[in-house]
Design a protein around this motif. Structure first.
Motif, PDB file in Angstrom:
ATOM      1  N   ILE A 110       0.856  -1.186   0.000  1.00 41.83           N
ATOM      2  CA  ILE A 110       0.000   0.000   0.000  1.00 41.83           C
ATOM      3  C   ILE A 110       0.892   1.236   0.000  1.00 41.83           C
ATOM      4  O   ILE A 110       1.754   1.390   0.863  1.00 41.83           O
ATOM      5  CB  ILE A 110      -0.939   0.027   1.237  1.00 41.83           C
ATOM      6  N   HIS A 111       0.688   2.092  -0.991  1.00 44.20           N
ATOM      7  CA  HIS A 111       1.450   3.336  -1.100  1.00 44.20           C
ATOM      8  C   HIS A 111       0.592   4.485  -0.582  1.00 44.20           C
ATOM      9  O   HIS A 111      -0.549   4.657  -1.012  1.00 44.20           O
ATOM     10  CB  HIS A 111       1.858   3.579  -2.546  1.00 44.20           C
ATOM     11  N   ILE A 112       1.166   5.250   0.339  1.00 41.46           N
ATOM     12  CA  ILE A 112       0.445   6.338   1.005  1.00 41.46           C
ATOM     13  C   ILE A 112       1.045   7.663   0.566  1.00 41.46           C
ATOM     14  O   ILE A 112       2.267   7.825   0.529  1.00 41.46           O
ATOM     15  CB  ILE A 112       0.557   6.209   2.543  1.00 41.46           C
ATOM     16  N   ASP A 113       0.203   8.624   0.278  1.00 43.00           N
ATOM     17  CA  ASP A 113       0.648   9.928  -0.223  1.00 43.00           C
ATOM     18  C   ASP A 113       1.032  10.871   0.923  1.00 43.00           C
ATOM     19  O   ASP A 113       0.480  11.953   1.070  1.00 43.00           O
ATOM     20  CB  ASP A 113      -0.452  10.537  -1.090  1.00 43.00           C
ATOM     21  N   VAL A 114       1.981  10.411   1.748  1.00 41.70           N
ATOM     22  CA  VAL A 114       2.531  11.237   2.825  1.00 41.70           C
ATOM     23  C   VAL A 114       4.052  11.161   2.751  1.00 41.70           C
ATOM     24  O   VAL A 114       4.595  10.204   2.208  1.00 41.70           O
ATOM     25  CB  VAL A 114       2.065  10.777   4.230  1.00 41.70           C
ATOM     26  N   GLY A 115       4.711  12.188   3.302  1.00 42.48           N
ATOM     27  CA  GLY A 115       6.165  12.180   3.273  1.00 42.48           C
ATOM     28  C   GLY A 115       6.759  12.913   4.458  1.00 42.48           C
ATOM     29  O   GLY A 115       6.058  13.594   5.209  1.00 42.48           O
TER      30      GLY A 115
END
Length: 156
Positions: A110-115
């Protein structure tokens, strides 16, 4: 909800999964990973795009995406949690399908759009915890290409 393949057009979830299985059967000795990520864009409404990628390690990939719109979500926290939940729901459906097809060994990421830079850095621990607590491997920026590149492209 309908998925879109850039090369084959609209597909149901089942058709997408069959296409993924055919892709795997095309070169069964390769290593594969399935990646799911969601991104959104807020305008009058919030447009969500979930991308599903089958990655043939070192030898290319195929991807599919689906779009949906919801009411305008102003809170960044709520938007990131909603994106993550959408990815988890899709990941769970894919995992179940793979298990029924005898491919439970395939990893779903799962790729999450946070950094670590920017407004989302304070949410990393919580959303990564959601993902890993659900049994998936979580990736954040700059490694979360399914959300931050593929899905992002189709929110525009």
């Amino acid at each position: 909800m309908t998925f879109i393949s850039p090369t084959k057009g609209q597909m149901s979830f089942e058709e997408m999964m069959e296409d993924i299985l055919e892709y795997i059967k095309g070169l069964p000795c390769s290593s594969y990973k399935i990646v799911v990520g969601t991104d959104s864009q807020v305008r009058r409404e919030t447009c969500f795009v979930t991308a599903v990628i089958i990655h043939r390690m070192g030898k290319g990939a195929r991807f599919f995406y689906r779009k949906s719109t919801e009411r305008k979500i102003k809170s960044l926290r709520q938007k990131i949690f909603y994106e993550t939940t959408m990815s988890l729901e899709e990941g769970a459906k894919i995992t179940e399908y793979l298990s029924q097809s005898g491919l439970e060994h395939l990893n779903v990421e799962i790729h999450i759009d946070v950094g670590r830079h920017g407004e989302t850095k304070d949410l990393i621990r919580e959303v990564v915890g959601m993902v890993t607590g659900s049994g998936f491997e979580a990736k954040i920026k700059p490694d979360s290409f399914a959300a931050s590149s593929v899905a992002d492209k189709y929110t525009k």
